[in-house]
Design a protein around this motif. Sequence first.
Motif, short mmCIF file in Angstrom:
data_model
loop_
_atom_site.label_atom_id
_atom_site.label_comp_id
_atom_site.label_asym_id
_atom_site.label_seq_id
_atom_site.Cartn_x
_atom_site.Cartn_y
_atom_site.Cartn_z
N MET A 90 0.74 -1.24 0.08
CA MET A 90 -0.06 0.05 -0.06
C MET A 90 0.94 1.20 -0.01
SD MET A 90 -3.16 0.97 0.07
CE MET A 90 -4.09 2.12 0.21
N ARG A 91 2.03 1.29 0.85
CA ARG A 91 2.99 2.41 0.85
C ARG A 91 3.45 2.58 -0.72
NH1 ARG A 91 6.69 1.68 5.77
NH2 ARG A 91 6.73 3.92 6.12
N LYS A 92 3.75 1.63 -1.40
CA LYS A 92 4.16 2.13 -2.93
C LYS A 92 3.33 2.66 -3.81
CE LYS A 92 7.96 -1.27 -2.43
NZ LYS A 92 8.62 -2.27 -2.82
N LEU A 93 1.61 2.30 -3.18
CA LEU A 93 0.77 2.72 -4.14
C LEU A 93 0.14 4.01 -4.13
CD1 LEU A 93 -1.11 1.27 -6.33
CD2 LEU A 93 -2.63 0.84 -4.45
N ILE A 94 0.58 4.68 -3.06
CA ILE A 94 0.02 5.99 -2.68
C ILE A 94 0.77 6.92 -3.67
CG2 ILE A 94 0.11 7.87 -0.79
CD1 ILE A 94 -0.76 5.55 1.14
N PRO A 95 1.95 7.02 -3.84
CA PRO A 95 2.61 7.85 -4.57
C PRO A 95 2.17 7.99 -6.23
CG PRO A 95 4.41 6.77 -3.36
CD PRO A 95 3.15 6.27 -2.96
N VAL A 96 2.15 6.77 -6.44
CA VAL A 96 1.38 6.36 -7.97
C VAL A 96 -0.23 7.02 -8.03
CG1 VAL A 96 0.63 4.99 -9.72
CG2 VAL A 96 2.90 4.42 -8.34
N ILE A 97 -0.85 6.87 -7.22
CA ILE A 97 -2.11 7.44 -7.16
C ILE A 97 -2.12 9.13 -7.07
CG2 ILE A 97 -4.01 7.82 -5.86
CD1 ILE A 97 -4.09 4.50 -4.92
N LEU A 98 -1.01 9.39 -6.20
CA LEU A 98 -1.17 11.02 -6.26
C LEU A 98 -0.62 11.34 -7.57
CD1 LEU A 98 0.38 11.36 -2.47
CD2 LEU A 98 -2.12 11.84 -3.41
N ALA A 99 0.56 10.78 -8.03
CA ALA A 99 1.08 11.27 -9.36
C ALA A 99 -0.28 11.49 -10.41
CB ALA A 99 2.08 10.61 -9.95
N LEU A 100 -1.10 10.28 -10.42
CA LEU A 100 -2.27 10.25 -11.23
C LEU A 100 -3.26 11.46 -11.18
CD1 LEU A 100 -2.85 6.56 -11.65
CD2 LEU A 100 -1.80 7.97 -13.51
N ILE A 101 -3.32 11.48 -9.92
CA ILE A 101 -4.22 12.77 -9.61
C ILE A 101 -3.83 13.91 -10.05
CG2 ILE A 101 -5.51 13.86 -7.47
CD1 ILE A 101 -5.92 11.12 -6.15
N GLY A 102 -2.49 14.43 -9.80
CA GLY A 102 -1.95 15.37 -10.04
C GLY A 102 -2.11 15.87 -11.77
N LEU A 103 -1.79 14.52 -12.23
CA LEU A 103 -1.62 14.65 -13.75
C LEU A 103 -3.13 14.93 -14.28
CD1 LEU A 103 0.07 14.26 -16.36
CD2 LEU A 103 -0.75 11.73 -16.26
N ALA A 104 -3.93 14.22 -13.83
CA ALA A 104 -5.43 14.69 -14.12
C ALA A 104 -5.88 16.17 -13.81
CB ALA A 104 -6.27 13.66 -13.48
N ALA A 105 -5.56 16.51 -12.62
CA ALA A 105 -5.92 18.00 -12.34
C ALA A 105 -5.18 19.07 -13.28
CB ALA A 105 -5.40 18.23 -10.93
N GLY A 106 -4.11 18.77 -13.53
CA GLY A 106 -3.11 19.73 -14.49
C GLY A 106 -3.68 19.59 -15.94
N GLY A 107 -4.05 18.44 -16.40
CA GLY A 107 -4.76 18.46 -17.54
C GLY A 107 -6.16 19.06 -17.72
N GLY A 108 -6.90 18.91 -16.68
CA GLY A 108 -8.11 19.69 -16.64
C GLY A 108 -8.03 20.93 -16.55
N ALA A 109 -7.09 21.53 -15.72
CA ALA A 109 -6.94 22.83 -15.50
C ALA A 109 -6.33 23.60 -16.91
CB ALA A 109 -6.00 23.26 -14.44
N GLY A 110 -5.36 22.83 -17.33
CA GLY A 110 -5.03 23.32 -18.92
C GLY A 110 -6.34 23.35 -19.96
N TYR A 111 -7.15 22.46 -19.87
CA TYR A 111 -8.16 22.39 -20.65
C TYR A 111 -9.29 23.44 -20.43
CZ TYR A 111 -12.35 20.60 -23.18
OH TYR A 111 -13.62 20.85 -23.94
N PHE A 112 -9.59 23.71 -19.20
CA PHE A 112 -10.78 24.82 -19.01
C PHE A 112 -9.97 26.47 -19.15
CE2 PHE A 112 -12.46 21.09 -16.97
CZ PHE A 112 -13.91 21.08 -17.78
N LEU A 113 -8.52 26.27 -18.68
CA LEU A 113 -8.13 27.77 -18.77
C LEU A 113 -7.46 27.93 -20.20
CD1 LEU A 113 -6.34 27.65 -15.19
CD2 LEU A 113 -8.57 28.68 -15.96
N ARG A 114 -7.57 27.60 -21.08
CA ARG A 114 -6.95 27.48 -22.65
C ARG A 114 -7.75 28.88 -22.92
NH1 ARG A 114 -10.67 23.65 -24.00
NH2 ARG A 114 -12.14 24.32 -25.61
N PRO A 115 -6.78 29.75 -23.82
CA PRO A 115 -7.32 30.87 -24.18
C PRO A 115 -8.42 30.81 -25.54
CG PRO A 115 -5.15 30.56 -25.24
CD PRO A 115 -5.43 29.38 -24.39
#
Length: 164
Positions: free
Chosen positions: A1-26
């Motif tokens: 479980m300890r090794k799975l948490i960093p992977v899950i956090l990286a995926l959440i960060g990637l999804a949040a960054g992609g969503g922010a880029g999509y909605f904030l595009r000019p």
Amino acid sequence: MRKLIPVILALIGLAAGGGAGYFLRPPPEEASHDEADACVDVQHAAEVAHDVVEGEPTTEFVKLNNQFVVPVVREGRVSALVIMSLSLEVKLGMTEKVYRSEPKVRDALLQVLFDHANSGGFDGNFTGSTNMERLRVALLEVSQNILGDSILSILVSDIVRQDV
């Protein structure tokens, strides 16, 4: 479980960054020309393209076969070598005449390059516009003395200085 948490956090960060880029595009840019301007631009582009296709070239370029190697002599020793490639812009149909006279043209051009080197033309900022223009004028004059007014300009395609 300890090794799975960093992977899950990286995926959440990637999804949040992609969503922010999509909605904030000019917003998409609007066309700045109306239909009349676009029509005029298309007609002008067609005329320019038509001129290029119909226009016959009046000059051609003759690349001299070998490079020019010019020694820079200081205090009786070769301190540097300048290596140049030159081309001649000539009137249409004069290429063969240039190639027939190439040994004589090369000799005259080399003499100008040696004189330029001996007068300090390849010292310091040797590629400065004033210095290069002076060299081109001298090369053009000597070329025209041999081949006449069929030579229109001199093109320096490569130039390098190697200190020894």
